[in-house]
Design an enzyme around this catalytic site. Structure first.
Site: not given
Ligand code: T1G
Length: 699
Positions: A105, A125
């Protein structure tokens, strides 16, 4: 600038770099510092344009999910996206790794987007029970069209940069260094007086998109995403993009985002997002525990499970030796594997050449000497202790030192198996779930003597073969099956009480389970449950317990595989069978089981709360490390819908006081044998606490 966002100018172009490890989540600090950087750009006469780029391994991976349950701090992400777009100076987003959710976004708020070929973009999301909440539902259809935008947002699946280029989301692919390439691209855009492409001002291509399109799309969703709330709200947002002004449609997006965020579905799905990451953290196995190299695997047993297990490793690029007791069994097993791959070829999921390559990675044998060099051996033979002990005795004789010896047992005592070897520290359980090539769950069973290195290697191997590995302890049924037994028990008892199996299955299906308990038993085979019940050494003596499993099994009605079980089968179609309910009535009379009425709510209570009660015991005994681990098991191995969060999250959302009261109600009716509340559940209910709070206070 802050330490979250840096600003520097190179040859008249500002480089705004976000640096918020590990995934550049758009936290409040990042939003604030990014906001300031855009103001600085506007005031900086030395910069005619800007590149927005990220440090570390990925572009912004989304809003910071850890902030969702806190008050939102200014600037809001949608406002930051609008500010980017309103800039009078051209801004190029430079994407590597994954630009997801709020990350994409943010990139769509920029005037142009470039990316490395290996980058991925998406709006996942929906996996958190949300709609994109920072203008994504309005900008993505303007760039990629309605159908593509709907597919990306309702599936939550990222797409590659090349596909993004084709769809109009990405404007240019960068070969080589991203920063240099993005600067050159920005320079080119400046020099050619490229317009400030403000996505919000683009028209939404509406060709062929009408009410019929949306009703068909919603029908498709009702199959693919049955029961989920967020996908339906995404469709409403996209309809708003077509039917409302941009400003009004943004209000619709905000309203629906807030509704989703407040929903129990999103609470459940956000819980699972973190729970599925938490499972990898083993308190007494530090993150830096050495992991053994697994370059060659052997699978003992080429039956349905053994074949599926072998395919998991082949698909991860690891060659496998498959051993069977005789050539006929070996040929049969290899034939099934080849047939499974051929199905994938027919469906266009792999080529004939890839099939040949996969089969070439499998070395069939009937000689144990051929498994001597394997780094990991997975035993997948008949589920009887005697045969498993024989296999492990042989493996102990032939396998090299340091080889990991794993059993695929679904319930037997791993310590008893390990005890026949001279290397119990190298023995572990790898409980795959049928069909092994499809189900994501892998219960990793630690024995009393299993070494930390072996556990760490098993967890790493689970990730490599794209399974969700959950570490569990040794008890009958480990975690999943042990908690599934009471669920089955109650479904069986209700049949004796006169409740038709098809009604129980329908109520549970409507609750969200992929299949009802009776359909599951017929699929797995009633004889499987019959044998499990008989293997269960210290099972309480109760003649009523799963009586119909015994009666039908002894009649040879084993389920789908014999054309009749609890249901009769016309092909794969399950048909209620009056004869079964007649038998149930007769058995009930003989056993003195009263015929009763049960409400839909009562069916859910008896199935789920009996499971939850057992889950509380599993936690007390340390068989599962955390409540979230149990939830991960049930959504990845038992068809429980992610929007329920898993049994323990569901219990927390219902309220443990209500669960406890219901269990006591059933205890009053059925006695202590099966309905004695677990002490932990009793304690938490009386203290007004949840399983989550209990888990957090233990740290
Ligand atoms: N926020 C906070 N922490 C996050 C995070 C996030 N978005 N994504 C990952 N982490 C943390 C995760 O908990 C872990 O922490 C570490 O990063 C490594 O993640 C307004 C509302 C990017 C593909 O849904 O899909 O945007 O365990 O083990 O396998 O519209 O993380 O080390 O303490 O998964 O290399 C939308 C979610 C959010 C993407 C990387 N975005 N993340 O995968 O590492 S909502 C998502 C992922 C949003 C807006 C809306 C994956 C990754 P810890 P990991 P990875």
């Amino acid at each position: 600038m802050s330490d979250k966002t840096s600003y520097e100018v190179t040859d008249g172009i500002a480089v705004i770099t976000i640096d918020n490890p590990p995934v550049n989540a758009m936290s409040a600090a990042v939003r604030k510092s990014c906001w300031d950087a855009i103001d600085k750009l506007a005031a900086d006469a030395s910069a005619g344009a800007a590149v927005l780029i990220c440090a570390g391994r990925t572009f912004i991976a989304g809003a910071d999910i850890t902030e969702f349950d806190k008050p939102v701090e200014d600037p809001w992400l949608p406002d930051l996206v609008e500010k980017l777009e309103a800039s009078e100076k051209l801004i190029v987003a430079a994407v590597h790794g994954t630009a997801l959710g709020g990350g994409l976004e943010t990139a769509m708020g920029c005037h142009y987007r470039c990316a490395l070929p290996g980058a991925r973009v998406g709006l996942p999301e929906v996996n958190l029970g949300l709609v994109p909440g920072a203008t994504g539902t309005q900008r993505l259809p303007r760039l990629a069209g309605v159908r593509k935008a709907l597919d990306i947002m309702t599936s939550g699946r990222p797409i590659g940069a090349e596909e993004g280029l084709e769809a109009g989301i990405i404007d240019k692919l960068i070969d080589g260094d991203l920063r240099a390439g993005a600067l050159a691209y920005a320079r080119e855009l400046l020099d050619t007086h490229a317009p400030l492409k403000r996505v919000s001002q683009l028209e939404v291509a509406a060709g062929g998109i009408d009410d019929e399109f949306f009703s068909e799309y919603l029908q498709g969703l009702s199959r693919k995403a049955r029961g989920f709330f967020a996908p339906l709200q995404i469709v409403k947002c996209v309809q708003a993009a077509l039917n409302e002004s941009y400003r009004d449609a943004l209000k619709t997006e905000r309203r629906l985002f807030d509704e989703c965020k407040a929903s129990s579905h999103s609470q459940a799905q956000r819980h699972l997002f973190f729970a599925e990451r938490e499972v990898a953290k083993i308190p007494d196995v530090p993150k830096n525990t050495p992991v053994r190299e697994i370059n060659r695997v052997a699978v003992i047993g080429a039956g349905t499970m053994g074949g599926g297990i072998a395919m998991n490793f082949v698909n991860a690029g690891i060659p496998v030796t498959v051993l069977e007791v005789d050539q006929a069994g070996l040929d049969r097993g290899l034939g099934v594997i080849r047939k499974n791959y051929a199905v994938a070829v027919d469906k266009g999921r792999m080529t004939q050449a890839q099939l040949q390559q996969a089969m070439g990675m499998i070395a069939p044998t009937t000689d144990y000497a051929d498994v001597a060099s394997a780094d990991l051996v997975v035993e997948a033979v008949f589920e009887t202790m005697q045969i498993k002990k024989h296999v492990f005795t042989k493996l102990d004789e032939v396998c090299k030192q340091g080889a990991i010896l794993a059993s695929n047992t679904s319930s037997l005592d791993l310590d008893e198996i390990a005890a026949v070897t001279n290397r119990p520290q190298d023995v572990i359980g790898l409980h795959f779930f049928a069909p092994a090539k499809v189900m994501k769950l892998l219960e990793i069973v630690r024995g009393e003597k299993t070494a930390g290195e072996v556990i760490a290697t098993a967890m790493a191997t689970a990730k490599k073969i794209r399974k969700v590995g959950v570490l569990v302890g040794v008890c009958f049924g480990f975690v999943g099956n042990r908690m599934f037994f009471p669920y089955i028990r109650e479904a069986q008892l209700m049949m004796l009480e006169g409740i038709p199996p098809e009604r129980v299955d329908q109520v549970v299906y409507d609750w969200g389970m992929a299949m009802g308990p009776h359909a599951v038993m017929d699929l797995s085979g009633l004889d499987v449950f019959y044998k499990l019940n008989n293997e269960w050494q210290d099972r309480p003596d109760d003649p009523v317990y799963c009586r119909m499993i015994n009666v039908l099994s002894e009649m040879g009605r084993l389920g789908q595989k014999t054309g009749a079980g609890t249901y009769r089968y016309e092909g794969r179609k399950a048909v209620p069978d009056a004869e079964v309910m007649e038998i149930a009535r007769r058995e009930a009379q003989a056993l003195g089981v009263q015929q009763i009425e049960v409400s839909d709510e009562g069916i859910i209570e008896r199935l789920l709360y009996s499971m939850i009660n057992e889950g509380a015991r599993v936690l007390e005994e340390g068989i599962a490390i955390r409540p979230g681990d149990i939830d991960v098991i049930f959504v990845n191995g038992y068809g429980m819908p992610r929007y329920r969060g898993g049994p323990m999250k569901y219990a927390d959302m219902v309220g443990l006081d209500k669960v406890y009261a219901a269990i006591n109600k059933y205890r009053d009716r059925y006695g202590d044998l099966w309905w004695t509340p677990a002490p932990l559940l009793k304690q938490l209910a009386e203290e007004g606490r949840s399983f989550r709070e209990w888990n957090e206070n233990r740290r």
